[in-house]
Design a protein around this motif. Structure first.
Motif, PDB file in Angstrom:
ATOM      1  N   GLU A 403      33.521  45.163  41.463  1.00  0.00           N
ATOM      2  CA  GLU A 403      32.467  45.013  40.808  1.00  0.00           C
ATOM      3  C   GLU A 403      31.932  43.598  41.011  1.00  0.00           C
ATOM      4  N   ASN A 404      30.806  43.225  41.456  1.00  0.00           N
ATOM      5  CA  ASN A 404      30.357  41.823  41.435  1.00  0.00           C
ATOM      6  C   ASN A 404      28.976  41.668  40.430  1.00  0.00           C
ATOM      7  N   PHE A 405      29.078  40.725  39.657  1.00  0.00           N
ATOM      8  CA  PHE A 405      28.067  40.480  38.662  1.00  0.00           C
ATOM      9  C   PHE A 405      27.414  38.976  39.033  1.00  0.00           C
ATOM     10  N   LYS A 406      26.153  39.141  39.509  1.00  0.00           N
ATOM     11  CA  LYS A 406      25.309  37.771  39.898  1.00  0.00           C
ATOM     12  C   LYS A 406      24.404  37.583  38.907  1.00  0.00           C
ATOM     13  N   GLU A 407      24.552  36.411  37.920  1.00  0.00           N
ATOM     14  CA  GLU A 407      23.617  35.929  36.782  1.00  0.00           C
ATOM     15  C   GLU A 407      22.505  35.405  37.618  1.00  0.00           C
ATOM     16  N   ASN A 408      21.406  35.355  36.727  1.00  0.00           N
ATOM     17  CA  ASN A 408      20.125  34.854  37.266  1.00  0.00           C
ATOM     18  C   ASN A 408      20.290  33.324  37.859  1.00  0.00           C
ATOM     19  N   LEU A 409      21.255  32.843  37.503  1.00  0.00           N
ATOM     20  CA  LEU A 409      21.488  31.414  37.843  1.00  0.00           C
ATOM     21  C   LEU A 409      22.192  31.240  39.151  1.00  0.00           C
ATOM     22  N   GLY A 410      22.648  32.508  39.745  1.00  0.00           N
ATOM     23  CA  GLY A 410      23.374  32.391  40.971  1.00  0.00           C
ATOM     24  C   GLY A 410      24.688  32.448  40.854  1.00  0.00           C
ATOM     25  N   THR A 411      25.481  32.324  39.480  1.00  0.00           N
ATOM     26  CA  THR A 411      26.833  32.524  39.487  1.00  0.00           C
ATOM     27  C   THR A 411      27.134  33.831  39.695  1.00  0.00           C
ATOM     28  N   ILE A 412      28.410  34.151  40.447  1.00  0.00           N
ATOM     29  CA  ILE A 412      28.847  35.581  40.842  1.00  0.00           C
ATOM     30  C   ILE A 412      30.487  35.763  40.318  1.00  0.00           C
ATOM     31  N   ASN A 413      30.548  36.794  39.503  1.00  0.00           N
ATOM     32  CA  ASN A 413      31.754  37.168  38.849  1.00  0.00           C
ATOM     33  C   ASN A 413      32.235  38.292  39.313  1.00  0.00           C
ATOM     34  N   THR A 414      33.635  38.295  39.924  1.00  0.00           N
ATOM     35  CA  THR A 414      34.025  39.267  40.696  1.00  0.00           C
ATOM     36  C   THR A 414      35.067  40.039  39.711  1.00  0.00           C
ATOM     37  N   SER A 415      35.287  41.084  39.640  1.00  0.00           N
ATOM     38  CA  SER A 415      36.248  42.044  38.925  1.00  0.00           C
ATOM     39  C   SER A 415      36.808  43.191  39.793  1.00  0.00           C
ATOM     40  N   ILE A 487      40.228  48.022  32.429  1.00  0.00           N
ATOM     41  CA  ILE A 487      41.149  47.884  33.686  1.00  0.00           C
ATOM     42  C   ILE A 487      40.449  47.030  34.735  1.00  0.00           C
ATOM     43  N   LYS A 488      39.324  47.128  34.728  1.00  0.00           N
ATOM     44  CA  LYS A 488      38.668  46.154  36.076  1.00  0.00           C
ATOM     45  C   LYS A 488      38.990  44.644  35.930  1.00  0.00           C
ATOM     46  N   TYR A 489      39.479  44.273  34.673  1.00  0.00           N
ATOM     47  CA  TYR A 489      39.753  42.945  34.271  1.00  0.00           C
ATOM     48  C   TYR A 489      41.481  42.581  34.340  1.00  0.00           C
ATOM     49  N   ALA A 490      42.027  43.682  35.129  1.00  0.00           N
ATOM     50  CA  ALA A 490      43.397  43.877  35.149  1.00  0.00           C
ATOM     51  C   ALA A 490      44.194  42.436  35.913  1.00  0.00           C
ATOM     52  N   LYS A 491      43.338  41.793  36.586  1.00  0.00           N
ATOM     53  CA  LYS A 491      43.995  40.549  37.211  1.00  0.00           C
ATOM     54  C   LYS A 491      43.867  39.484  36.219  1.00  0.00           C
ATOM     55  N   PHE A 492      43.264  39.645  35.135  1.00  0.00           N
ATOM     56  CA  PHE A 492      43.231  38.432  34.029  1.00  0.00           C
ATOM     57  C   PHE A 492      44.285  38.970  32.992  1.00  0.00           C
ATOM     58  N   HIS A 493      44.588  40.355  32.711  1.00  0.00           N
ATOM     59  CA  HIS A 493      45.232  40.692  31.814  1.00  0.00           C
ATOM     60  C   HIS A 493      45.977  41.849  32.169  1.00  0.00           C
ATOM     61  N   SER A 535      31.666  42.110  22.574  1.00  0.00           N
ATOM     62  CA  SER A 535      31.353  42.933  23.807  1.00  0.00           C
ATOM     63  C   SER A 535      32.408  42.919  24.829  1.00  0.00           C
ATOM     64  N   VAL A 536      32.852  43.847  25.721  1.00  0.00           N
ATOM     65  CA  VAL A 536      33.796  43.621  26.638  1.00  0.00           C
ATOM     66  C   VAL A 536      33.377  42.533  27.947  1.00  0.00           C
ATOM     67  N   GLN A 537      34.269  41.468  27.841  1.00  0.00           N
ATOM     68  CA  GLN A 537      34.101  40.526  29.061  1.00  0.00           C
ATOM     69  C   GLN A 537      35.499  40.082  29.488  1.00  0.00           C
ATOM     70  N   TYR A 538      35.331  39.637  30.830  1.00  0.00           N
ATOM     71  CA  TYR A 538      36.587  39.112  31.358  1.00  0.00           C
ATOM     72  C   TYR A 538      37.332  38.311  30.496  1.00  0.00           C
ATOM     73  N   ASN A 539      36.755  37.401  29.733  1.00  0.00           N
ATOM     74  CA  ASN A 539      37.794  36.519  28.865  1.00  0.00           C
ATOM     75  C   ASN A 539      38.066  36.960  27.554  1.00  0.00           C
ATOM     76  N   SER A 540      37.953  38.315  27.228  1.00  0.00           N
ATOM     77  CA  SER A 540      38.365  38.808  26.057  1.00  0.00           C
ATOM     78  C   SER A 540      39.924  38.960  26.054  1.00  0.00           C
ATOM     79  N   VAL A 541      40.378  38.868  24.572  1.00  0.00           N
ATOM     80  CA  VAL A 541      41.757  38.872  24.642  1.00  0.00           C
ATOM     81  C   VAL A 541      42.156  40.374  24.368  1.00  0.00           C
ATOM     82  N   PHE A 542      42.788  40.999  25.593  1.00  0.00           N
ATOM     83  CA  PHE A 542      43.199  42.338  25.521  1.00  0.00           C
ATOM     84  C   PHE A 542      44.554  42.562  24.716  1.00  0.00           C
ATOM     85  N   SER A 543      44.641  43.900  24.323  1.00  0.00           N
ATOM     86  CA  SER A 543      45.997  44.422  23.772  1.00  0.00           C
ATOM     87  C   SER A 543      45.963  45.728  23.671  1.00  0.00           C
ATOM     88  N   ASN A 544      47.129  46.385  23.647  1.00  0.00           N
ATOM     89  CA  ASN A 544      47.227  47.945  23.640  1.00  0.00           C
ATOM     90  C   ASN A 544      48.027  48.344  22.204  1.00  0.00           C
TER      91      ASN A 544
END
Length: 719
Positions: A403-415, A487-493, A535-544
């Protein structure tokens, strides 16, 4: 001449004196005599039948060790090695056959439909003749106990579980994306047309070890093995067009369906509760090819779906609406083979591939994602006897999501993530008697993304207490990879599998045209995903560390015999469930759960009018929601949900049908919940927007024409 006569007499005398007489009595397991049983020596014509007292005797010229066969319709055939000269006044005890039509069958947690179902609570045609379903398999299932009607979502929510906790299989092969694409608070539909399916099994819990990666439920759809004849079906509807064709040959058959839907003309006439820039449009198609070998059947199934819509949605955080423009392309293919070989061996194998691509414009931001998924399956089953059957097999699931998220300012976040799951399972069906049966299984799976191996036992029992009544018990452990939203943020958590244990007790009564089911259950959740952001985001602190439970009672009654031409069913569900997961501040009932749900479905055939009319009345008690203007978390509930739907199918001729339906006839002003602003206004008050249906009512008119060889077949069974 005298010599010949003397030799004949001598031969006859030798034969008479060399004969042995076998005698005995045939009884059942309770010692009662069995009259009319067949008793004979294998490989000979020597034998007899038991009399009304179970007694028998016959003579034979065979000697030594022989095989004595005793058989009767409702009992297992008995074969025993005997010494002919010593077999007199013996008692033979027959066991009741466990394959008889009225033998016990494990039913805990499973609702079945189709001509092959031992106990069917739905018929295949129910999917489309149920008022309010509009040909949607999921909508028809929502009239069954154990399901929640989450009108703003449209997917299956089962016994306190979220929609992603239910997995869908076609001919035993997993479907990675079973629902159409949608956006926030706009309900979706199941992707599959009901016209190509002959039956289904909907498990609300405690299902077989053959199926994994589902915390709450599995939905098994079975395509038709063999169509009845060549035919073409044409549909002209207020929402689009459809055409289907079936060709049948000696050993093979091909069915093709395609449809184009465009809600723009309809929504130009009927007012909507949402602001559409471009209403929903889709082009879809399905095909099934079957080839019958001498010992099995090969099926190839393929489906595609291209859809899009553009909508302006209310936003509690701004005076301006949010524009959402969604485009989705989906393709699904599977091939399966079922057959027999060798000495009572059965084989089931298959492969599926799925591809889904989404492009979503959210104002000036763009989200683009794609998912590729495959499933490889092999299962072997051996019937060692009528009383013991063993199956074992393996699954391999592979998923690639990006997944690619492109903000209106041009920043692209990939997960994204890559997941490979290998699973092995074995299961035994044991019939202790005609009244008592068990299914015992074990599933082991390894998930390379999570770096873990899970062992999941499953066991169920069924006991027949009377001719038409039985009890069932089931227990099972289940695991599932966390939702793609996490789980799309698995590379971070680092994540772990979510877990659930099911405990089920079931009572079922079934006779011709009538079915009653009562089922109580308890589910224990653990390892649920939690996060610390709004809300869910890449820098959320996840746990099970999350947990929860669900317990309740489901009731179902169907009657198609008491009143001529009337068929109806009533389902009721009570659930008590709480969870501590996501970003919940306390353990509480999730917002998609209503404590009480009731559905009443009726269908009545009026011969004089050549019409079938139907009503569906759905009720749900209020659902909880969180009001940030109050101190207590999830402290309020919506008003109750009411929806009365009506449909009418009229036969213009033997092959032409005019169909009309309307949902929410009474115009109930249903509210599913509320979206609150993330920040308070200047007075400290959090503004909110009500989540309501996209329209107060939905009207549907369709003309359906069948062209077939017999000039009699029509689509009434599909409406």
């Amino acid at each position: 001449m005298k010599t010949i006569f003397t030799l004949a007499v001598l031969f006859y005398s030798i034969t008479i004196f060399s004969q042995a007489t076998l005698s005995g009595k045939v009884v059942d397991e309770k010692g009662k005599p069995v009259a009319g049983a067949n008793i004979y020596l294998e490989g000979t014509y020597d034998g007899t039948s038991s009399d009304e007292k179970g007694d028998f005797n016959f003579s034979t010229t065979t000697t030594g060790n022989q095989i004595l066969v005793v058989s009767f319709l409702i009992y297992e055939t008995s074969k025993m090695e005997i010494q002919v000269a010593d077999f007199q006044n013996k008692t033979i005890k027959l066991k009741e056959s466990v394959t008889a039509l009225d033998a016990v069958v494990v039913t805990a947690g499973t609702l079945e439909s189709g001509e092959k179902a031992r106990v069917s609570v739905l018929k295949p045609l129910d999917i489309v003749t149920t008022a309010g379903s509009a040909g949607n398999i999921i909508a028809a299932l929502q009239t069954l106990p154990g399901t929640q009607n989450v009108g703003e979502d449209g997917r299956l929510f089962v016994r306190g579980g979220e929609a992603n906790e239910t997995q869908t299989f076609v001919d035993g092969i997993r479907v990675a994306q079973p629902y159409g694409a949608s956006t926030n608070n706009v309900p979706t539909r199941g992707r599959f047309s009901p016209f190509l399916f002959s039956g289904m099994a909907f498990s609300t819990g405690g299902y077989s070890a053959e199926y994994g990666e589902a915390l709450s439920s599995v939905l098994l759809l079975n395509t038709q093995d063999e169509p009845d004849q060549n035919k073409t079906e044409v549909s002209v509807m207020t929402v689009g067009l459809g055409v289907g064709n079936t060709q049948k040959w000696k050993k093979s058959a091909l069915s093709v369906n395609t449809a184009y839907l465009n809600l723009a003309p309809y929504q130009a006439v009927v007012p909507q509760n949402v602001d559409w820039n471009s209403p929903f449009q889709s082009l879809s198609g399905e095909t099934v090819y079957r080839y019958n070998f001498n010992n099995g059947i090969l099926k190839l199934y393929a489906a595609f779906d291209a859809s899009k819509f553009d909508i302006n949605q209310e936003n509690s955080n701004s005076e301006e609406k949010i524009r959402v423009n969604l485009n989705n392309n989906n393709f699904y293919f599977n091939t399966s083979y079922k057959g027999v070989f060798g000495d009572n061996w059965q084989i089931t194998s298959g492969l599926s591939y799925a591809l889904s691509k989404n492009k979503i414009d959210i104002d000036s931001d763009v989200v683009a994602n794609d998912e590729k998924a495959a499933h490889l399956k092999l299962k072997l089953k051996k019937s060692f006897s009528d009383r013991f059957k063993l199956s074992f097999g393996a699954d391999y699931f592979t998923t690639h999501f990006n997944e690619n998220f492109k903000e209106n300012l041009g920043t692209i976040n990939t997960s994204g993530y890559n997941s490979n799951i290998a699973a092995f399972y074995t299961e035994a069906d044991v019939f202790f008697s005609k009244k008592l049966a068990a299914k015992v299984g074990l599933r082991a799976s390894n998930n390379d993304l999570l770096g873990e191996t899970a062992i999941s036992p499953r066991i169920s029992f069924a006991y027949k207490v009377a001719k038409n009544s039985q009890f069932s018990l089931a227990y099972g452990d289940f695991t599932q990879t966390p939702s793609v939203d996490y789980i799309k943020y698995a590379k971070f958590h680092q994540f772990e599998s979510e877990k659930a244990s099911h405990y089920i007790v079931n009572f079922q009564y079934n006779e011709a045209g009538k079915t009653f089911r009562a089922e109580a259950y308890y589910k224990d959740y653990s390892n649920l995903v939690q996060y610390d952001t709004p809300s869910v985001q890449y820098n959320s602190v996840f746990s099970n560390g999350g947990s929860g439970y669900a317990k309740g009672l489901d009731l179902f009654w169907r009657d198609g015999k008491s009143i001529q031409n009337l068929e109806y069913w009533v389902s009721y569900s009570y659930i008590d469930t709480e969870r501590l997961y996501k970003n919940f501040s306390a353990q509480t009932t999730p917002s998609f759960v209503a404590d009480h749900s009731l559905s009443v479905v009726t269908k009545y055939w009026i011969s004089d009018l050549k019409s079938q009319i139907g009503f569906t009345n759905s009720y749900s008690s209020g659902r909880p929601y969180n009001n940030p203007n109050e101190n207590q978390f999830m402290n309020e509930k919506t008003k109750s949900y009411h929806n009365l739907s009506f449909n009418w199918a009229y036969l213009l001729s033997s092959q032409k049908i005019l169909y009309f339906s309307v949902s929410n006839v009474l115009g109930s002003q249903n509210v599913f919940g509320y979206d609150y602003a993330k920040q308070p206004d200047a007075t400290g008050f959090y503004k909110r927007t009500a989540i309501t249906p996209t329209a107060d009512r939905f009207f549907f008119v369709g003309f359906f024409w069948t062209i077939s060889n017999d000039k009699k077949d029509n689509q009434l069974k599909n409406l």
